[in-house]
Design an enzyme around this catalytic site. Structure first.
Site, PDB file in Angstrom:
ATOM      1  N   ASN A 113       5.910   3.933   2.886  1.00  0.00           N
ATOM      2  CA  ASN A 113       4.876   4.406   3.801  1.00  0.00           C
ATOM      3  C   ASN A 113       3.460   4.113   3.296  1.00  0.00           C
ATOM      4  OD1 ASN A 113       3.513   6.618   5.597  1.00  0.00           O
ATOM      5  ND2 ASN A 113       3.131   7.256   3.479  1.00  0.00           N
ATOM      6  N   TYR A 202      -6.348  -5.338   8.124  1.00  0.00           N
ATOM      7  CA  TYR A 202      -5.260  -4.347   8.246  1.00  0.00           C
ATOM      8  C   TYR A 202      -4.205  -4.826   9.261  1.00  0.00           C
ATOM      9  CZ  TYR A 202      -2.809  -0.043   9.504  1.00  0.00           C
ATOM     10  OH  TYR A 202      -1.826   0.878   9.787  1.00  0.00           O
ATOM     11  N   LYS A 206      -0.175  -5.743   8.549  1.00  0.00           N
ATOM     12  CA  LYS A 206       0.935  -5.118   9.286  1.00  0.00           C
ATOM     13  C   LYS A 206       1.766  -6.186  10.004  1.00  0.00           C
ATOM     14  CE  LYS A 206       0.444  -1.368   7.620  1.00  0.00           C
ATOM     15  NZ  LYS A 206       1.482  -0.518   7.032  1.00  0.00           N
TER      16      LYS A 206
HETATM   17  N1  NAP Z   1      -2.316   6.862  10.916  1.00  0.00           N
HETATM   18  C1  NAP Z   1      -2.027   5.957  11.825  1.00  0.00           C
HETATM   19  O1  NAP Z   1      -2.551   5.976  12.938  1.00  0.00           O
HETATM   20  C2  NAP Z   1      -1.012   4.890  11.529  1.00  0.00           C
HETATM   21  C3  NAP Z   1      -0.553   4.101  12.588  1.00  0.00           C
HETATM   22  C4  NAP Z   1       0.391   3.119  12.330  1.00  0.00           C
HETATM   23  C5  NAP Z   1       0.851   2.927  11.044  1.00  0.00           C
HETATM   24  N2  NAP Z   1       0.375   3.696  10.034  1.00  0.00           N
HETATM   25  C6  NAP Z   1       0.888   3.455   8.689  1.00  0.00           C
HETATM   26  O2  NAP Z   1       1.342   4.663   8.146  1.00  0.00           O
HETATM   27  C7  NAP Z   1       1.316   4.599   6.728  1.00  0.00           C
HETATM   28  C8  NAP Z   1       0.704   5.877   6.182  1.00  0.00           C
HETATM   29  O3  NAP Z   1      -0.628   5.944   6.578  1.00  0.00           O
HETATM   30  P1  NAP Z   1      -1.393   7.296   6.922  1.00  0.00           P
HETATM   31  O4  NAP Z   1      -1.915   7.140   8.281  1.00  0.00           O
HETATM   32  O5  NAP Z   1      -0.608   8.469   6.566  1.00  0.00           O
HETATM   33  O6  NAP Z   1      -2.659   7.113   5.947  1.00  0.00           O
HETATM   34  P2  NAP Z   1      -3.209   7.968   4.728  1.00  0.00           P
HETATM   35  O7  NAP Z   1      -3.353   9.385   5.109  1.00  0.00           O
HETATM   36  O8  NAP Z   1      -4.423   7.215   4.293  1.00  0.00           O
HETATM   37  O9  NAP Z   1      -2.057   7.836   3.640  1.00  0.00           O
HETATM   38  C9  NAP Z   1      -1.844   6.625   2.981  1.00  0.00           C
HETATM   39  C10 NAP Z   1      -1.067   6.885   1.723  1.00  0.00           C
HETATM   40  O10 NAP Z   1      -0.927   5.629   1.043  1.00  0.00           O
HETATM   41  C11 NAP Z   1      -1.338   5.826  -0.305  1.00  0.00           C
HETATM   42  N3  NAP Z   1      -1.831   4.633  -0.956  1.00  0.00           N
HETATM   43  C12 NAP Z   1      -2.914   3.876  -0.646  1.00  0.00           C
HETATM   44  N4  NAP Z   1      -3.078   2.927  -1.566  1.00  0.00           N
HETATM   45  C13 NAP Z   1      -2.080   3.084  -2.481  1.00  0.00           C
HETATM   46  C14 NAP Z   1      -1.728   2.431  -3.679  1.00  0.00           C
HETATM   47  N5  NAP Z   1      -2.459   1.444  -4.188  1.00  0.00           N
HETATM   48  N6  NAP Z   1      -0.627   2.850  -4.344  1.00  0.00           N
HETATM   49  C15 NAP Z   1       0.113   3.887  -3.889  1.00  0.00           C
HETATM   50  N7  NAP Z   1      -0.194   4.565  -2.784  1.00  0.00           N
HETATM   51  C16 NAP Z   1      -1.286   4.165  -2.090  1.00  0.00           C
HETATM   52  C17 NAP Z   1      -2.437   6.872  -0.228  1.00  0.00           C
HETATM   53  O11 NAP Z   1      -2.684   7.431  -1.511  1.00  0.00           O
HETATM   54  P3  NAP Z   1      -4.121   8.068  -1.869  1.00  0.00           P
HETATM   55  O12 NAP Z   1      -4.221   9.366  -1.135  1.00  0.00           O
HETATM   56  O13 NAP Z   1      -4.084   8.205  -3.345  1.00  0.00           O
HETATM   57  O14 NAP Z   1      -5.137   7.078  -1.392  1.00  0.00           O
HETATM   58  C18 NAP Z   1      -1.805   7.833   0.745  1.00  0.00           C
HETATM   59  O15 NAP Z   1      -0.866   8.625   0.093  1.00  0.00           O
HETATM   60  C19 NAP Z   1       0.537   3.325   6.381  1.00  0.00           C
HETATM   61  O16 NAP Z   1       1.449   2.315   6.006  1.00  0.00           O
HETATM   62  C20 NAP Z   1      -0.137   2.967   7.677  1.00  0.00           C
HETATM   63  O17 NAP Z   1      -0.369   1.585   7.792  1.00  0.00           O
HETATM   64  C21 NAP Z   1      -0.546   4.678  10.239  1.00  0.00           C
END
Ligand code: NAP
Length: 325
Positions: A113, A202, A206
């Protein structure tokens, strides 16, 4: 329906079902589970009786806070373990994979994730860091853990309980026309600052995930594990922290609650063989949510090219890691 109308319909009218299937006896790894969708997915797995949930995070104290929050809300203690994993470092990925392969007795779910969205060009491991984190390290980790997942499958020999390797992708994969692949030097082009359009970095990361899952899944021919990809829809989380104002505004107007989006992540650990190599949207296998490019002849050519290029990159990091493909 076109991309925009499908997206709007999902955001406005579809609520993914609340997860109810038990994960009793299962060991689950969730990367990036200190916050956002990963945290809420980990909370579901603990609530649904998983035996062990690895909170795989780059910031261990943030992971400890997540563990405490999960324990308080579910009333289940000693299920979560916080392990360090920084996807911006290949050494960290390899150390995590080694630890998981030796210390865990099984891996039933690898939910990849963790990810970032940024318009700032910075390097991590000689690649632009979005590509390092979202693409290269994500597949490196999965490939390094594949033997352990296969070992888990051999223990159970239960076709309804095949280990799941899930990549969290995004509908944003449709928002780029991905010129980089046409020159046949994708990863070099993406790490060239002058050539990089960071406004679509980004979505490009993806799209790469989607193309690579589609190319890689049929190569996993032993049918012991299921590799799929899941789109949670646009959700509230910390993802827009480094992204621009437009994404922030879209989330404000259309975003799902983080917990609601996380249901799609949990669903991808439940859906069956039909999800192998497939795209999951709103918690259901739904290849019609793939972009027109992905399913076009150009997309099929691109997936072959980017996988063979990624293979080379991965082999330079860990020789032999793709040998079976
Ligand atoms: N939110 C949306 O609308 C959405 C839509 C489609 C897909 N997604 C996907 O869902 C997934 C989770 O995103 P989210 O929305 O929950 O975002 P988020 O709240 O920013 O969470 C992202 C997570 O990834 C971690 N991360 C970032 N860089 C990292 C690294 N170098 N090593 C290990 N962990 C790392 C972050 O850790 P830190 O807290 O330490 O930075 C955080 O735990 C992502 O793959 C994103 O592309 C999200």
């Amino acid at each position: 329906m076109g991309f925009l109308s499908t997206f709007l319909y999902s955001q406005l009218f579809v609520t993914p079902p609340y997860p109810v299937k038990s994960f009793a006896g299962q060991t689950v790894i969730v990367t990036g589970s200190n916050t956002g969708l990963g945290l809420e997915a980990a909370r579901h797995f603990v609530r649904l009786d998983a035996e062990k949930v690895i909170i795989a995070v780059r910031n261990v104290s943030a992971g400890q806070r997540a563990k405490q929050s999960i324990e308080e809300s579910t009333g289940r203690e000693n299920v979560c373990e916080v392990w360090e994993l920084d996807l911006a470092s290949y050494a960290s990925v390899q150390a995590f994979a080694k630890r998981a392969s030796t210390e865990l007795s099984r891996i039933d779910v690898l939910l990849e994730n963790a990810g970032l969205a940024t318009e700032q060009f910075k390097f991590a491991e000689n690649q632009e860091r979005t590509i390092t984190v979202n693409v290269i390290s994500t597949f490196l980790l999965g490939l390094l853990l594949l033997p352990k997942m296969e070992e888990t499958a051999d223990k159970d020999k239960n076709p309804t309980k095949k280990p799941r390797w899930t990549i969290v992708c995004s509908g944003a994969h449709a928002l780029t026309n991905f010129p980089e692949y046409k020159e046949g030097n994708t990863f070099a082009n993406l790490s060239n600052k002058e050539k990089s359009d960071m406004t679509v970095r980004y979505p490009t990361s993806k799209l790469l995930e989607v193309l690579i899952v589609r190319e890689l899944a049929p190569k996993i021919t032993n049918s012991k594990i299921i590799l799929n990809m899941t789109d949670p829809g646009l959700c509230h989380s910390e993802l827009a922290r480094e992204a621009g104002f437009s994404l922030w505004l879209m989330k404000l107007l259309l975003g799902r609650k983080t917990e609601v989006g996380s249901r799609c992540l949990v669903a991808s650990a439940v859906v069956g063989d039909e999800s192998h190599g497939a795209y999951i949207s709103n918690g259901e296998v739904s290849n019609q949510h793939l972009s027109a490019f992905v399913i076009s002849d150009g997309g099929r050519k691109a997936q072959e090219n980017v996988w063979s290029e990624l293979k080379e990159v991965l082999e330079n990091i860990v020789p032999g890691v793709t040998a079976w493909t």
